[in-house]
Scaffold this motif. Structure first.
Motif, PDB file in Angstrom:
ATOM      1  N   LEU A   1      -5.372   4.128  -3.149  1.00  0.00           N
ATOM      2  CA  LEU A   1      -5.915   4.849  -2.001  1.00  0.00           C
ATOM      3  C   LEU A   1      -6.457   6.204  -2.428  1.00  0.00           C
ATOM      4  O   LEU A   1      -7.545   6.610  -2.007  1.00  0.00           O
TER       5      LEU A   1
ATOM      6  N   ARG B   1       0.825  -1.209   0.000  1.00  0.00           N
ATOM      7  CA  ARG B   1       0.000   0.000   0.000  1.00  0.00           C
ATOM      8  C   ARG B   1       0.859   1.259   0.000  1.00  0.00           C
ATOM      9  O   ARG B   1       0.505   2.254  -0.609  1.00  0.00           O
TER      10      ARG B   1
ATOM     11  N   HIS C   1      -3.275   6.613   4.593  1.00  0.00           N
ATOM     12  CA  HIS C   1      -1.955   6.360   4.033  1.00  0.00           C
ATOM     13  C   HIS C   1      -0.891   6.383   5.127  1.00  0.00           C
ATOM     14  O   HIS C   1       0.043   5.563   5.132  1.00  0.00           O
TER      15      HIS C   1
ATOM     16  N   PHE D   1      -0.742   3.071   6.942  1.00  0.00           N
ATOM     17  CA  PHE D   1      -0.011   2.050   6.185  1.00  0.00           C
ATOM     18  C   PHE D   1       1.496   2.303   6.226  1.00  0.00           C
ATOM     19  O   PHE D   1       2.286   1.366   6.347  1.00  0.00           O
TER      20      PHE D   1
END
Length: 144
Positions: free
Chosen positions: A46, A39, A66, A69
């Motif tokens: 995203l 990711r 984000h 991740f």
């Protein structure tokens, strides 16, 4: 304790350093690390996911998602700074290079695995060479 020395007894510092190296190494080999790294390496999905959200919450949600991740991707490497020394310039440079390589190199997943196995090796080696973890063992200067 004087400057450059740790407050932990030598045996305790070594055991904590081994635990830090082992936890970091094991996490580097988990599917969760792989998922977070994937990711973090490709955030376009995203961004597309949040494209239809209202402007007021879109940016905050996308940034938090984000960021989570990226934290999942890098926390195990950052915790190594406790063992190497938080202000150890060479450790910071090396870990920055590892994080950059994991995220940008085509073989990033393999780099994460190699770092995981290296960290596990350090978890064992620190018992014989406490200076490998100067942030927790006093760099071999503290009494053994």
């Amino acid at each position: 304790a004087g400057l450059g020395r740790t407050a932990l007894p030598a045996a305790t510092g070594t055991a904590v350093a081994a635990a830090v190296f082992a936890v970091s190494g094991l996490y580097q080999l988990t599917p969760l690390k792989d998922r977070c790294l994937a990711r973090c390496r490709s955030p376009i999905g995203l961004m597309l996911r949040y494209a239809s959200y209202p402007r007021t919450s879109r940016d905050l949600r996308a940034g938090a998602h984000h960021g989570a991740f990226c934290l999942g991707c890098c926390w195990s490497l950052m915790v190594l700074l406790a063992a190497f020394g938080v202000m150890n310039l060479w450790a910071m440079v090396a870990l920055t290079a590892v994080i950059t390589a994991e995220k940008l190199a085509p073989a990033g997943h393999r780099i994460a695995r190699v770092v995981g196995f290296a960290s596990l090796a350090l978890a064992v080696a620190v018992f014989w060479f406490p200076a490998l973890a100067p942030g927790l063992t006093g760099g071999g200067m503290a009494g053994m």
